[in-house]
Design an enzyme around this catalytic site. Structure first.
Site, PDB file in Angstrom:
ATOM      1  N   HIS A 110       0.812  -1.222   0.000  1.00  0.00           N
ATOM      2  CA  HIS A 110       0.000   0.000   0.000  1.00  0.00           C
ATOM      3  C   HIS A 110       0.843   1.268   0.000  1.00  0.00           C
ATOM      4  CE1 HIS A 110      -3.589  -2.508   1.747  1.00  0.00           C
ATOM      5  NE2 HIS A 110      -3.406  -2.687   0.459  1.00  0.00           N
ATOM      6  N   CYS A 158       4.019  13.714 -13.761  1.00  0.00           N
ATOM      7  CA  CYS A 158       4.987  12.862 -14.474  1.00  0.00           C
ATOM      8  C   CYS A 158       5.158  11.497 -13.816  1.00  0.00           C
ATOM      9  CB  CYS A 158       6.341  13.574 -14.605  1.00  0.00           C
ATOM     10  SG  CYS A 158       7.290  13.658 -13.079  1.00  0.00           S
ATOM     11  N   THR A 180      -3.627  -8.301  10.997  1.00  0.00           N
ATOM     12  CA  THR A 180      -4.483  -7.709   9.967  1.00  0.00           C
ATOM     13  C   THR A 180      -5.906  -8.212  10.114  1.00  0.00           C
ATOM     14  OG1 THR A 180      -4.877  -7.418   7.593  1.00  0.00           O
ATOM     15  CG2 THR A 180      -3.771  -9.461   8.230  1.00  0.00           C
TER      16      THR A 180
HETATM   17  C1  BJW Z   1      -3.236  -6.772  16.710  1.00  0.00           C
HETATM   18  C2  BJW Z   1      -2.702  -6.006  17.712  1.00  0.00           C
HETATM   19  C3  BJW Z   1      -1.582  -6.524  18.338  1.00  0.00           C
HETATM   20  C4  BJW Z   1      -4.359  -4.938  17.004  1.00  0.00           C
HETATM   21  N1  BJW Z   1      -1.092  -7.700  17.941  1.00  0.00           N
HETATM   22  N2  BJW Z   1      -2.748  -7.930  16.331  1.00  0.00           N
HETATM   23  C5  BJW Z   1     -13.197  -7.455  -3.234  1.00  0.00           C
HETATM   24  C6  BJW Z   1     -14.325  -7.447  -2.438  1.00  0.00           C
HETATM   25  C7  BJW Z   1     -14.792  -6.260  -1.855  1.00  0.00           C
HETATM   26  C8  BJW Z   1     -14.134  -5.063  -2.076  1.00  0.00           C
HETATM   27  C9  BJW Z   1     -13.013  -5.063  -2.851  1.00  0.00           C
HETATM   28  C10 BJW Z   1     -12.576  -6.238  -3.442  1.00  0.00           C
HETATM   29  N3  BJW Z   1     -11.463  -5.963  -4.149  1.00  0.00           N
HETATM   30  C11 BJW Z   1     -11.189  -4.659  -4.011  1.00  0.00           C
HETATM   31  C12 BJW Z   1     -12.127  -4.077  -3.246  1.00  0.00           C
HETATM   32  C13 BJW Z   1     -12.189  -2.625  -2.848  1.00  0.00           C
HETATM   33  C14 BJW Z   1     -11.212  -2.243  -1.757  1.00  0.00           C
HETATM   34  C15 BJW Z   1     -11.479  -3.123  -0.555  1.00  0.00           C
HETATM   35  O1  BJW Z   1     -10.806  -4.085  -0.298  1.00  0.00           O
HETATM   36  N4  BJW Z   1     -12.478  -2.780   0.231  1.00  0.00           N
HETATM   37  C16 BJW Z   1     -12.835  -3.557   1.413  1.00  0.00           C
HETATM   38  C17 BJW Z   1     -12.655  -2.696   2.646  1.00  0.00           C
HETATM   39  C18 BJW Z   1     -14.212  -4.105   1.264  1.00  0.00           C
HETATM   40  N5  BJW Z   1      -9.839  -2.377  -2.250  1.00  0.00           N
HETATM   41  C19 BJW Z   1      -9.256  -1.412  -2.930  1.00  0.00           C
HETATM   42  O2  BJW Z   1      -9.832  -0.368  -3.217  1.00  0.00           O
HETATM   43  C20 BJW Z   1      -7.824  -1.667  -3.368  1.00  0.00           C
HETATM   44  N6  BJW Z   1      -7.661  -1.382  -4.727  1.00  0.00           N
HETATM   45  C21 BJW Z   1      -8.165  -2.167  -5.683  1.00  0.00           C
HETATM   46  O3  BJW Z   1      -8.784  -3.172  -5.447  1.00  0.00           O
HETATM   47  O4  BJW Z   1      -7.896  -1.748  -6.954  1.00  0.00           O
HETATM   48  C22 BJW Z   1      -8.433  -2.467  -8.056  1.00  0.00           C
HETATM   49  C23 BJW Z   1      -9.272  -1.552  -8.891  1.00  0.00           C
HETATM   50  C24 BJW Z   1      -8.957  -0.241  -9.016  1.00  0.00           C
HETATM   51  C25 BJW Z   1      -9.746   0.581  -9.786  1.00  0.00           C
HETATM   52  C26 BJW Z   1     -10.856   0.071 -10.394  1.00  0.00           C
HETATM   53  C27 BJW Z   1     -11.174  -1.263 -10.262  1.00  0.00           C
HETATM   54  C28 BJW Z   1     -10.366  -2.086  -9.499  1.00  0.00           C
HETATM   55  C29 BJW Z   1      -6.867  -0.709  -2.666  1.00  0.00           C
HETATM   56  C30 BJW Z   1      -6.874  -0.874  -1.211  1.00  0.00           C
HETATM   57  C31 BJW Z   1      -5.911   0.126  -0.569  1.00  0.00           C
HETATM   58  C32 BJW Z   1      -6.087   0.149   0.925  1.00  0.00           C
HETATM   59  N7  BJW Z   1      -5.414   1.236   1.458  1.00  0.00           N
HETATM   60  C33 BJW Z   1      -5.470   1.440   2.906  1.00  0.00           C
HETATM   61  C34 BJW Z   1      -5.285   2.932   3.190  1.00  0.00           C
HETATM   62  C35 BJW Z   1      -3.887   3.362   3.022  1.00  0.00           C
HETATM   63  C36 BJW Z   1      -3.868   4.772   3.411  1.00  0.00           C
HETATM   64  C37 BJW Z   1      -3.170   5.008   4.693  1.00  0.00           C
HETATM   65  O5  BJW Z   1      -2.476   4.177   5.265  1.00  0.00           O
HETATM   66  O6  BJW Z   1      -3.373   6.120   5.103  1.00  0.00           O
HETATM   67  O7  BJW Z   1      -4.503   0.644   3.569  1.00  0.00           O
HETATM   68  S1  BJW Z   1      -6.989   0.928   3.672  1.00  0.00           S
HETATM   69  C38 BJW Z   1      -6.281   0.448   5.190  1.00  0.00           C
HETATM   70  O8  BJW Z   1      -6.628  -0.924   5.374  1.00  0.00           O
HETATM   71  C39 BJW Z   1      -4.768   0.524   4.989  1.00  0.00           C
HETATM   72  C40 BJW Z   1      -4.348  -0.840   5.505  1.00  0.00           C
HETATM   73  O9  BJW Z   1      -3.109  -1.208   4.926  1.00  0.00           O
HETATM   74  C41 BJW Z   1      -5.489  -1.722   5.112  1.00  0.00           C
HETATM   75  C42 BJW Z   1      -5.551  -2.998   5.887  1.00  0.00           C
HETATM   76  O10 BJW Z   1      -5.881  -2.774   7.221  1.00  0.00           O
HETATM   77  P1  BJW Z   1      -5.195  -3.653   8.357  1.00  0.00           P
HETATM   78  O11 BJW Z   1      -3.744  -3.479   8.294  1.00  0.00           O
HETATM   79  O12 BJW Z   1      -5.723  -5.018   8.299  1.00  0.00           O
HETATM   80  O13 BJW Z   1      -5.676  -2.869   9.678  1.00  0.00           O
HETATM   81  P2  BJW Z   1      -7.020  -3.048  10.522  1.00  0.00           P
HETATM   82  O14 BJW Z   1      -7.129  -1.862  11.411  1.00  0.00           O
HETATM   83  O15 BJW Z   1      -8.165  -3.345   9.661  1.00  0.00           O
HETATM   84  O16 BJW Z   1      -6.766  -4.332  11.408  1.00  0.00           O
HETATM   85  C43 BJW Z   1      -5.798  -4.360  12.427  1.00  0.00           C
HETATM   86  C44 BJW Z   1      -5.755  -5.758  13.003  1.00  0.00           C
HETATM   87  O17 BJW Z   1      -4.729  -5.818  13.953  1.00  0.00           O
HETATM   88  C45 BJW Z   1      -7.043  -6.180  13.700  1.00  0.00           C
HETATM   89  O18 BJW Z   1      -7.417  -7.468  13.239  1.00  0.00           O
HETATM   90  C46 BJW Z   1      -6.653  -6.208  15.177  1.00  0.00           C
HETATM   91  O19 BJW Z   1      -7.350  -7.220  15.909  1.00  0.00           O
HETATM   92  C47 BJW Z   1      -5.200  -6.520  15.083  1.00  0.00           C
HETATM   93  N8  BJW Z   1      -4.383  -6.061  16.205  1.00  0.00           N
HETATM   94  N9  BJW Z   1      -3.490  -4.864  17.840  1.00  0.00           N
HETATM   95  C48 BJW Z   1      -1.740  -8.375  16.922  1.00  0.00           C
HETATM   96  N10 BJW Z   1      -0.994  -5.862  19.353  1.00  0.00           N
HETATM   97 ZN    ZN Z   2       6.665  15.545 -11.979  1.00  0.00          ZN
END
Ligand code: BJW
Ligand code: ZN
Length: 251
Positions: free
Chosen positions: A121, A132, A189
């Site tokens: 990401h 560019c 995650t």
């Molecule tokens: C602990 C702990 C401890 C706590 N020890 N554990 C298929 C189905 C449905 C939807 C989609 C699909 N395919 C694509 C989509 C759309 C979308 C998506 O997935 N949406 C879902 C939410 C439904 N995906 C996209 O849009 C992606 N792009 C894409 O598919 O492009 C194709 C396309 C493009 C154009 C046209 C057509 C197709 C891009 C996704 C980009 C995600 N970006 C983000 C934001 C980044 C910005 C930023 O950082 O500011 O990335 S979203 C956010 O979530 C961030 C993270 O990397 C990502 C994952 O979250 P993560 O890391 O899992 O965090 P949490 O908070 O959810 O979970 C934390 C976990 O830790 C929990 O389980 C806790 O229990 C645990 N925890 N403390 C161990 N101490």
């Molecule tokens: Zn440039």
């Protein structure tokens, strides 16, 4: 944590030929970086669509930059935790048979010493030119409203927002790592964001290592996630405690 699950995890690690790890925000939680889905859909007080979509950036680029400047400053102040350090030690042990795939943008895995890191990401530490496409490291004296040194265009954070494609080369390498491994660790995650979460079933259905047909998957999380029904072993507790315990049990 369930002791028999822990023992199974140790056995799987001992026999693994190639390990791939998929991490999320939870691995950095114990460093003091908040996770995304912990509370009410707001990220540091902002609605997701304001700060983590291309539409939000077009509406108010300064708000988005201020959000990411603050995230970067926070990330610079914190330290890798024992979970990051244990993952770096695992890479030392497995060398080129170890891939770390992260959804995190904070750079803490690299600071802990992991070398082969696939950042799905993007990174808080890079900018991308909206004209560019040039990708550059963010310097210490980065302005609040940055422009491209090459073409003068507006810069944006090099982060993958909702609705955007992941960097193709990075995702291909991650898919390759998921197929190549015979053991995948899924750490901190919620496994709800795609295509990252799809790497787990990919690993489970294909493996080129160790003459096995599918990789085993170990989940490490404080609570079960969307992936939990599909994992072989679940270790539920903080990754900053469980990962060092696994490492110690290996030695
Ligand atoms: C602990 C702990 C401890 C706590 N020890 N554990 C298929 C189905 C449905 C939807 C989609 C699909 N395919 C694509 C989509 C759309 C979308 C998506 O997935 N949406 C879902 C939410 C439904 N995906 C996209 O849009 C992606 N792009 C894409 O598919 O492009 C194709 C396309 C493009 C154009 C046209 C057509 C197709 C891009 C996704 C980009 C995600 N970006 C983000 C934001 C980044 C910005 C930023 O950082 O500011 O990335 S979203 C956010 O979530 C961030 C993270 O990397 C990502 C994952 O979250 P993560 O890391 O899992 O965090 P949490 O908070 O959810 O979970 C934390 C976990 O830790 C929990 O389980 C806790 O229990 C645990 N925890 N403390 C161990 N101490
Ligand atoms: Zn440039």
């Amino acid at each position: 944590m369930d002791l028999s699950q822990f023992q199974q995890a140790v056995e799987l690690l001992r026999s693994a030929q190639h390990i791939s790890v998929l991490t999320g925000a939870g691995v950095s939680a114990e460093s003091g970086i908040p996770t995304f889905r912990a509370s009410d859909g707001l990220w540091e007080g902002h609605a997701i669509e304001e700060v983590a979509t291309p539409q939000g950036y077009r509406r108010n680029p300064q708000l988005v930059w201020d959000f990411y400047h603050a995230r970067r400053e926070k990330a610079a102040q914190v330290q890798p935790n024992p979970g990051h350090v244990a993952l770096a030690a695992l890479e030392q042990h497995w060398a080129d048979r170890f891939d770390l795939i992260t959804q995190n943008v904070d750079g803490l895995h690299q600071r802990a010493g992991n070398l082969r890191v696939h950042e799905l990401h993007g990174s808080l530490w890079r900018s991308r030119c909206t004209e560019c496409g040039d990708i550059a490291a963010i310097p210490a004296d980065f302005p609040r409203t940055p422009t491209c040194k090459l073409c003068g265009g507006a810069l944006r954070p090099d982060i993958v927002w909702f609705g955007e494609m992941l960097p193709g080369d990075v995702f291909r390498d991650a898919e390759f790592a998921a197929v190549e491994c015979d053991l995948m660790l899924v750490v901190g995650t919620s496994a709800v964001v795609y295509p990252a979460a799809g790497l787990i079933p990919l690993a489970k259905t294909s493996s080129r290592a160790n003459n096995v047909v599918a990789a085993h998957v170990i989940e490490i999380n404080i609570t079960p996630s969307s992936a939990s029904d599909h994992v072989d072993v679940g270790l539920y507790g903080p990754s900053g405690e469980i990962l060092p315990q696994l490492l110690a049990a290996l030695n």
